[in-house]
Design a protein around this motif. Sequence first.
Motif, PDB file in Angstrom:
ATOM      1  N   SER A 220       0.847  -1.250  -0.124  1.00  0.00           N
ATOM      2  CA  SER A 220      -0.108  -0.051  -0.074  1.00  0.00           C
ATOM      3  C   SER A 220       0.929   1.224  -0.071  1.00  0.00           C
ATOM      4  CB  SER A 220      -0.930  -0.018   1.401  1.00  0.00           C
ATOM      5  OG  SER A 220      -1.374   1.264   1.544  1.00  0.00           O
ATOM      6  N   PRO A 221       0.419   2.249  -0.453  1.00  0.00           N
ATOM      7  CA  PRO A 221       1.048   3.586  -0.558  1.00  0.00           C
ATOM      8  C   PRO A 221       0.682   4.317   0.786  1.00  0.00           C
ATOM      9  CG  PRO A 221      -0.761   3.649  -1.941  1.00  0.00           C
ATOM     10  CD  PRO A 221      -0.777   2.462  -1.428  1.00  0.00           C
ATOM     11  N   SER A 222      -0.084   3.935   1.639  1.00  0.00           N
ATOM     12  CA  SER A 222      -0.784   4.387   2.686  1.00  0.00           C
ATOM     13  C   SER A 222       0.360   4.615   3.822  1.00  0.00           C
ATOM     14  CB  SER A 222      -1.920   4.277   3.099  1.00  0.00           C
ATOM     15  OG  SER A 222      -3.011   4.091   2.126  1.00  0.00           O
ATOM     16  N   GLY A 223       1.592   4.204   3.769  1.00  0.00           N
ATOM     17  CA  GLY A 223       2.613   4.442   4.955  1.00  0.00           C
ATOM     18  C   GLY A 223       1.804   3.646   6.226  1.00  0.00           C
ATOM     19  N   ASP A 224       2.347   4.431   7.267  1.00  0.00           N
ATOM     20  CA  ASP A 224       1.579   4.122   8.552  1.00  0.00           C
ATOM     21  C   ASP A 224       0.235   4.568   8.912  1.00  0.00           C
ATOM     22  OD1 ASP A 224       3.876   2.305   8.893  1.00  0.00           O
ATOM     23  OD2 ASP A 224       4.806   3.923   9.640  1.00  0.00           O
ATOM     24  N   ALA A 225      -0.367   5.282   7.811  1.00  0.00           N
ATOM     25  CA  ALA A 225      -1.528   5.926   8.414  1.00  0.00           C
ATOM     26  C   ALA A 225      -2.540   5.117   8.757  1.00  0.00           C
ATOM     27  CB  ALA A 225      -2.185   6.363   6.866  1.00  0.00           C
ATOM     28  N   LYS A 226      -3.357   5.370   9.752  1.00  0.00           N
ATOM     29  CA  LYS A 226      -4.527   4.613  10.476  1.00  0.00           C
ATOM     30  C   LYS A 226      -5.826   4.837   9.522  1.00  0.00           C
ATOM     31  CE  LYS A 226      -2.425   3.015  14.237  1.00  0.00           C
ATOM     32  NZ  LYS A 226      -2.255   1.569  14.803  1.00  0.00           N
ATOM     33  N   ILE A 227      -6.554   3.773   9.377  1.00  0.00           N
ATOM     34  CA  ILE A 227      -7.727   3.788   8.405  1.00  0.00           C
ATOM     35  C   ILE A 227      -8.627   3.308   9.369  1.00  0.00           C
ATOM     36  CG2 ILE A 227      -8.591   3.443   6.034  1.00  0.00           C
ATOM     37  CD1 ILE A 227      -5.409   3.405   5.523  1.00  0.00           C
TER      38      ILE A 227
ATOM     39  N   LEU B  18      -6.142   9.314  -2.132  1.00  0.00           N
ATOM     40  CA  LEU B  18      -6.514   9.080  -1.017  1.00  0.00           C
ATOM     41  C   LEU B  18      -5.302   8.558  -0.097  1.00  0.00           C
ATOM     42  CD1 LEU B  18      -8.927   8.118   0.792  1.00  0.00           C
ATOM     43  CD2 LEU B  18      -8.962   5.746  -0.583  1.00  0.00           C
ATOM     44  N   ALA B  19      -4.178   7.749  -0.600  1.00  0.00           N
ATOM     45  CA  ALA B  19      -3.259   7.381   0.086  1.00  0.00           C
ATOM     46  C   ALA B  19      -2.523   8.813   0.838  1.00  0.00           C
ATOM     47  CB  ALA B  19      -2.189   6.678  -0.667  1.00  0.00           C
ATOM     48  N   ALA B  20      -2.585   9.932  -0.182  1.00  0.00           N
ATOM     49  CA  ALA B  20      -1.649  11.148   0.455  1.00  0.00           C
ATOM     50  C   ALA B  20      -2.690  11.637   1.391  1.00  0.00           C
ATOM     51  CB  ALA B  20      -1.508  12.058  -0.904  1.00  0.00           C
ATOM     52  N   TYR B  21      -3.966  11.585   1.219  1.00  0.00           N
ATOM     53  CA  TYR B  21      -4.780  12.293   2.397  1.00  0.00           C
ATOM     54  C   TYR B  21      -4.656  11.537   3.616  1.00  0.00           C
ATOM     55  CZ  TYR B  21      -7.524  15.160  -1.020  1.00  0.00           C
ATOM     56  OH  TYR B  21      -7.969  15.982  -2.110  1.00  0.00           O
ATOM     57  N   GLN B  22      -4.562  10.102   3.673  1.00  0.00           N
ATOM     58  CA  GLN B  22      -4.332   9.296   4.679  1.00  0.00           C
ATOM     59  C   GLN B  22      -3.031   9.379   5.374  1.00  0.00           C
ATOM     60  OE1 GLN B  22      -5.116   5.602   2.703  1.00  0.00           O
ATOM     61  NE2 GLN B  22      -7.237   5.489   3.104  1.00  0.00           N
ATOM     62  N   ARG B  23      -2.182   9.556   4.626  1.00  0.00           N
ATOM     63  CA  ARG B  23      -0.647   9.684   5.209  1.00  0.00           C
ATOM     64  C   ARG B  23      -0.527  11.175   6.095  1.00  0.00           C
ATOM     65  NH1 ARG B  23       1.212   8.112   0.193  1.00  0.00           N
ATOM     66  NH2 ARG B  23       1.989  10.430  -0.261  1.00  0.00           N
ATOM     67  N   ALA B  24      -1.520  12.199   5.714  1.00  0.00           N
ATOM     68  CA  ALA B  24      -1.461  13.480   6.200  1.00  0.00           C
ATOM     69  C   ALA B  24      -2.278  13.535   7.251  1.00  0.00           C
ATOM     70  CB  ALA B  24      -2.339  14.366   5.169  1.00  0.00           C
ATOM     71  N   GLY B  25      -3.063  12.244   7.829  1.00  0.00           N
ATOM     72  CA  GLY B  25      -3.822  12.027   8.933  1.00  0.00           C
ATOM     73  C   GLY B  25      -5.008  13.021   9.084  1.00  0.00           C
ATOM     74  N   GLY B  26      -5.367  13.327  10.270  1.00  0.00           N
ATOM     75  CA  GLY B  26      -6.776  14.270  10.501  1.00  0.00           C
ATOM     76  C   GLY B  26      -7.905  13.323  10.358  1.00  0.00           C
ATOM     77  N   PRO B  27      -9.008  14.213   9.405  1.00  0.00           N
ATOM     78  CA  PRO B  27     -10.158  13.333   9.259  1.00  0.00           C
ATOM     79  C   PRO B  27     -10.321  12.063   8.685  1.00  0.00           C
ATOM     80  CG  PRO B  27     -10.153  15.583   8.278  1.00  0.00           C
ATOM     81  CD  PRO B  27      -8.845  15.425   8.694  1.00  0.00           C
ATOM     82  N   THR B  28      -9.246  11.697   8.043  1.00  0.00           N
ATOM     83  CA  THR B  28      -9.202  10.206   7.408  1.00  0.00           C
ATOM     84  C   THR B  28      -9.222   9.266   8.513  1.00  0.00           C
ATOM     85  OG1 THR B  28      -7.052  10.320   6.839  1.00  0.00           O
ATOM     86  CG2 THR B  28      -8.337  11.109   5.230  1.00  0.00           C
TER      87      THR B  28
END
Length: 285
Positions: free
Chosen positions: A155-162, A243-253
């Motif tokens: 995944s390109p989402s790194g360590d983002a929490k989803i 989407l992955a960029a938004y997720q990596r940035a954190g916040g509302p996602t």
Amino acid sequence: MIVVTGATGHVGSELVRLRSAKNGSVRALTRDPRRARSMRGVDCVRGDLADANSLPRLFRGADRMFLLTSNSDDMRALQVNSIVAARAAGVAHVVKGSALGASDHSKSPIGKAHYEVERALQESGISWTILRPHVFMQNFLDIAPTIAREGRIRSPSGDAKIPFIDARDIAAVAAVALTAPGHEGKKYVLTGPEALSYGDVARIIGKAIGKPLEYVAESPEETRERLVRAGAPPSMIESTLALAAYQRAGGPTAEISTTFEELLGRPPRSFAQFVQDHASVFRGA
Ligand SMILES: NC(=O)c1ccc[n+]([C@@H]2O[C@H](COP(=O)([O-])OP(=O)(O)OC[C@H]3O[C@@H](n4cnc5c(N)ncnc54)[C@H](OP(=O)(O)O)[C@@H]3O)[C@@H](O)[C@H]2O)c1
């Protein structure tokens, strides 16, 4: 009678099942009725939403519609055709399956298209409910053969929490919004009960199948190359990366929504429960 578009998909097939279990009047639409074999006893009609002239027949007698199609480049056109046909047939209420982050300034072409359909629905004069779910757990079923073969999740989402959501729970909300009053003009953000990284997902699936899985955090370029090799359409690739960029940035996602529990009176399914329910698929059976 409820017309269910996307009736052979992850959300729509569960919605048809839920309505049939309650003997609710439902008409399932598919381009290929052979795919509807599992929907025995259901009024299943062949129809292509791209063929606007054929739609009056499909919507005759309907008073409600569930609106959802795949992430195709013509999603907007298909769904606007459906809204026009529903209106002409006298459909009173539409529940639209949209997506978290649907917006006119989204960097995701899919998020933008969903927003445009939301607007078309809101301007149609038909009563509406909009469901904006987060990432589906069922995406992992779609790639289960690759996971089983490679022993890896990429995944390109790194360590983002989803907060992944089970598509069956989206269908449960759709069923409520289609059959009970009080959901008109509402937009519901839908998530699962916990936010997980792809690394967490790999651990949970690995534990369930008794085989550790590796998580590969790809760069956006690596993901782009992989998806191009797999023949994914450009809009899908751009949307995945946005989407992955938004997720990596954190916040509302990463935020958990309480809407499901408020509407259904129970928590949404956990990822562990989802994996348990589909363990044989993840084992590669
Ligand atoms: N996956 C995610 O993580 C996620 C997250 C948020 C939102 N979403 C949104 O959810 C939707 C996908 O939901 P899903 O996974 O339940 O769907 P799916 O499993 O991809 O199934 C797509 C459905 O659309 C129908 N369809 C496509 N083109 C059609 C046409 N021309 N005429 C009639 N029917 C057509 C297909 O029917 P037949 O093939 O049987 O004709 C099928 O039933 C997309 O709009 C996506 O943006 C997905």
